[in-house]
Design a protein around this motif. Sequence first.
Motif, short mmCIF file in Angstrom:
data_model
loop_
_atom_site.label_atom_id
_atom_site.label_comp_id
_atom_site.label_asym_id
_atom_site.label_seq_id
_atom_site.Cartn_x
_atom_site.Cartn_y
_atom_site.Cartn_z
N PRO A 167 3.76 7.71 -6.81
CA PRO A 167 3.35 8.47 -7.59
C PRO A 167 2.92 9.89 -7.10
CG PRO A 167 1.66 6.86 -7.01
CD PRO A 167 2.87 6.43 -6.57
N LEU A 168 2.44 9.97 -6.01
CA LEU A 168 2.07 11.27 -5.47
C LEU A 168 3.30 12.05 -5.13
CD1 LEU A 168 -0.18 9.82 -2.32
CD2 LEU A 168 -1.02 11.13 -4.43
N LEU A 169 4.62 11.58 -4.87
CA LEU A 169 5.57 12.26 -4.84
C LEU A 169 6.29 12.69 -6.07
CD1 LEU A 169 7.72 10.35 -2.02
CD2 LEU A 169 6.88 12.54 -1.91
N MET A 188 0.71 2.92 -10.72
CA MET A 188 1.33 2.37 -9.46
C MET A 188 0.08 2.07 -8.77
SD MET A 188 5.01 3.45 -8.91
CE MET A 188 5.22 2.11 -7.84
N PHE A 189 -1.29 2.68 -8.78
CA PHE A 189 -2.53 2.76 -8.08
C PHE A 189 -3.21 1.13 -8.31
CE2 PHE A 189 -4.19 4.03 -12.12
CZ PHE A 189 -5.25 3.10 -12.56
N LEU A 190 -2.61 0.59 -9.26
CA LEU A 190 -3.02 -0.94 -9.49
C LEU A 190 -2.32 -1.95 -8.36
CD1 LEU A 190 -3.27 -1.19 -13.15
CD2 LEU A 190 -5.24 -1.10 -11.65
N VAL A 191 -0.98 -1.51 -8.11
CA VAL A 191 -0.29 -2.39 -7.12
C VAL A 191 -0.86 -2.80 -6.08
CG1 VAL A 191 2.23 -2.61 -6.13
CG2 VAL A 191 2.07 -1.44 -8.20
N PRO A 192 -1.48 -1.97 -5.14
CA PRO A 192 -2.08 -2.51 -3.83
C PRO A 192 -3.06 -3.56 -4.06
CG PRO A 192 -2.07 -0.04 -3.89
CD PRO A 192 -1.57 -0.56 -5.26
N VAL A 193 -3.84 -3.34 -5.14
CA VAL A 193 -4.95 -4.63 -5.43
C VAL A 193 -4.13 -6.00 -5.48
CG1 VAL A 193 -6.50 -5.39 -6.86
CG2 VAL A 193 -6.32 -2.66 -6.67
N VAL A 245 0.74 -1.10 0.08
CA VAL A 245 0.05 0.10 0.29
C VAL A 245 0.73 1.25 0.13
CG1 VAL A 245 -1.60 1.33 1.38
CG2 VAL A 245 -1.93 -1.14 1.24
N ILE A 246 1.84 1.22 0.80
CA ILE A 246 2.61 2.52 0.96
C ILE A 246 3.41 2.84 -0.26
CG2 ILE A 246 4.44 3.36 2.64
CD1 ILE A 246 3.50 1.86 4.89
N VAL A 247 4.24 2.08 -0.69
CA VAL A 247 5.19 2.19 -1.74
C VAL A 247 4.39 2.72 -2.99
CG1 VAL A 247 7.04 1.29 -3.19
CG2 VAL A 247 6.93 0.87 -0.87
N PRO A 248 3.28 1.85 -3.50
CA PRO A 248 2.96 2.20 -4.87
C PRO A 248 1.96 3.41 -4.70
CG PRO A 248 1.80 0.14 -3.85
CD PRO A 248 3.09 0.38 -3.09
#
Length: 298
Positions: free
Chosen positions: A97-99, A241-246, A90-93
């Motif tokens: 992108p926000l940064l 990268m918003f797909l990675v947490p899924v 959750v944290i990394v992906p």
Amino acid sequence: MRITLSLIVVMVLWGSAFACSKLAVGAVPHEVAGFLRFGIGTLALLVLGIPRLAPADAVRAGGLGLIGVFGYNALFFLGLSLAPAADGSVIVPMTAPLLTVAVTALLGRIRLARTHVLGLITAIVGGVLFFLGIPAAGSSRLLGDLAFVGAAVCWAGYTILGAPMLSRLPAFTVTVCATAAGTVALGILAAPALTTVPWSDLSAGFWLNTLYLGVLPTALAYSLYYRAVHAAGPATASSAMFLVPVFGLACAWLLLGETIGPLQAVGATLLLLGAWFATAATRTRPAMITEQPSAQRS
């Protein structure tokens, strides 16, 4: 469409890498796990081709590797040794992108609309809630999650700083040089721990898992990701990268039985929504966000 499909493949592979890397850390020290993954990844890349770069470009690519391969993975595997893979997925992906969007905006490469600012604020609130949801007895988990944040900072830097090189050089060439340089640094970091590993006791499952990590989430995924950065720009590629947490949370649950708490789930949801809105215009409404062509980036 091809870039979109490539990014989806990358995010599936990276999502699986959190749980698989956690399995590796359970068998060997985290420094060794990182070195083995990227050592195999580097060999796989070199089999596909030997890069040829001018000395100055080789130094720049090596510098990228120290940030995006060594820095990222030293912190990433440290985080896995202290915190659940579910937290990292959750944290990394979400943070990276926000940064990336925030920094590219500060550099004047993109212009943020109100939607993006709202997304950034939502994500910050989500991040605070996620950290507040860490169990009270989880001091090591907190340190691990902070290491994941540091890894995300490295990845954002890797993405942003790599864009100018990719306006001039093939993605594969940059990826191989960066990965090789980062792997050498990871090897130096892992050297003291290599003698403590009971090599003869490591199972076939460990080596199959390590081989998977080196070839697919590393060699293949890094190459595809940098191709996307070259074709679509760092903000657009990083937004996928918003797909990675899924995929990451699903793999953490299936392979490790890990879950996140209720407050962390709320925070993760806000992080996801914030990341989506903060990067939305790079995917859907180009007129609302002005990103300079890659050849103009410095």
